[in-house]
Motif scaffolding. Sequence first.
Motif, short mmCIF file in Angstrom:
data_model
loop_
_atom_site.label_atom_id
_atom_site.label_comp_id
_atom_site.label_asym_id
_atom_site.label_seq_id
_atom_site.Cartn_x
_atom_site.Cartn_y
_atom_site.Cartn_z
N PHE A 132 7.96 6.19 21.46
CA PHE A 132 9.00 6.01 20.45
C PHE A 132 10.05 7.12 20.60
N PRO A 133 11.21 6.95 19.96
CA PRO A 133 12.18 8.04 19.99
C PRO A 133 11.55 9.30 19.38
N ALA A 134 11.74 10.44 20.04
CA ALA A 134 11.21 11.70 19.51
C ALA A 134 12.08 12.16 18.35
N PRO A 135 11.46 12.61 17.24
CA PRO A 135 12.26 13.16 16.15
C PRO A 135 12.83 14.52 16.56
N ASP B 160 15.77 20.13 26.10
CA ASP B 160 14.85 19.46 27.04
C ASP B 160 15.31 19.66 28.49
N ALA B 161 16.62 19.53 28.71
CA ALA B 161 17.16 19.70 30.06
C ALA B 161 16.90 21.12 30.57
N GLN B 162 17.03 22.08 29.68
CA GLN B 162 16.77 23.48 30.04
C GLN B 162 15.30 23.68 30.45
N LEU C 71 8.87 14.15 29.39
CA LEU C 71 9.29 12.81 29.83
C LEU C 71 8.44 11.67 29.27
N THR C 72 7.18 11.94 28.94
CA THR C 72 6.36 10.86 28.37
C THR C 72 6.46 10.80 26.85
N GLN C 73 7.14 11.80 26.25
CA GLN C 73 7.23 11.84 24.78
C GLN C 73 8.65 11.59 24.27
N ARG C 74 9.50 11.06 25.14
CA ARG C 74 10.86 10.68 24.74
C ARG C 74 11.06 9.22 25.12
N ALA D 176 -0.82 9.90 28.94
CA ALA D 176 0.21 10.21 27.95
C ALA D 176 1.04 8.98 27.61
N ILE D 177 1.34 8.15 28.64
CA ILE D 177 2.09 6.91 28.40
C ILE D 177 1.22 5.91 27.64
#
Length: 319
Positions: free
Chosen positions: A7-10, A17-19, A39-42, A310-311
């Motif tokens: 799901f979309p991460a709150p 994240d990019a950093q 990557l699996t939580q966004r 994780a997925i």
Amino acid sequence: QIQGTIFPAPNFNPIMDAQLLGGALQGISCEKDVLIDILTQRCNSQRLMIAEAYRDMYGRDLITDLKENLSHHFKEVMVGLMYPPASYDAHELWHALKGADTEEKCLIDILASRSNMEIFQMKEAYLMQYNNDLQQDIDSETSGHFRDTLMNLAQGTRMEGYADPSTAAQDAMILWEACQQKTGEHKNMLQMILCNKSYQQLWMVFQEFQNISGQDIVDAINECYDGYFHELLVAIVLCVRDKPSYFAYRLHNAIHDFGFHNKTVIRILIARSEIDLMNIRQRYKERYGKSLFHDIKHFASGHYESALLAICAGDAEDY
């Protein structure tokens, strides 16, 4: 109720994240746990925003950096997560059609299960990414009634939401005759009905088929046809009835019949993660007694296993 596992991460912050990803990828040893955690939580649209922030920050392409720093199946999972759904389908179809051997099962999984809109977007993505026409490639890389049925599905012209009870018995009769006669003409009629009628209509047709023949349509197809044409017809029927059950069956096959067919497991988990992977997990457990989580744990290992789990988003009782 259809539901995915991602799901979309709150409180989402693409720059942060990019950093973190940059730090994980640029270091001396790649910090794979960080990649998995992010990557699996966004959700997919958030991952695309991260890729944009990453490019702005480092002047580099995130997919390229993942490919350069990772290897084997773990790389396939992480890179696969970075494609938009239509691009991912296009990517999988391209490799299935243009690899050393045509991967018919991949073509079946994707084309038998996607909606008209998904097929339209996938064809657009295919043309943009590979400068090739998907239907032309199917035409040149496959053959016979299998090819004709794939071509029909790839048109994405299935009727939607429409059902006419008065023609259901008539369609069922045509299907039944096609299973008796097996001529080229009958095979064409069979695939025309299965590829073009709405799911609602086909529900009624399968019911009528049972009434007319005293046999389930899948059993009839199993008896009458063989090869990939047969597999494709069965896949269409199973997807009409219940897509999560179809994918549970395909995952179980991929895990147990092929000594863990990685490509299939990765493709289904990624493609269904935001659609119905939770439902697929439920069907898997109901049908096979063991959870998907348990079976992945049993067959995969290392960071690859962690990424798949994780997925899959298993619960404690799924161990």
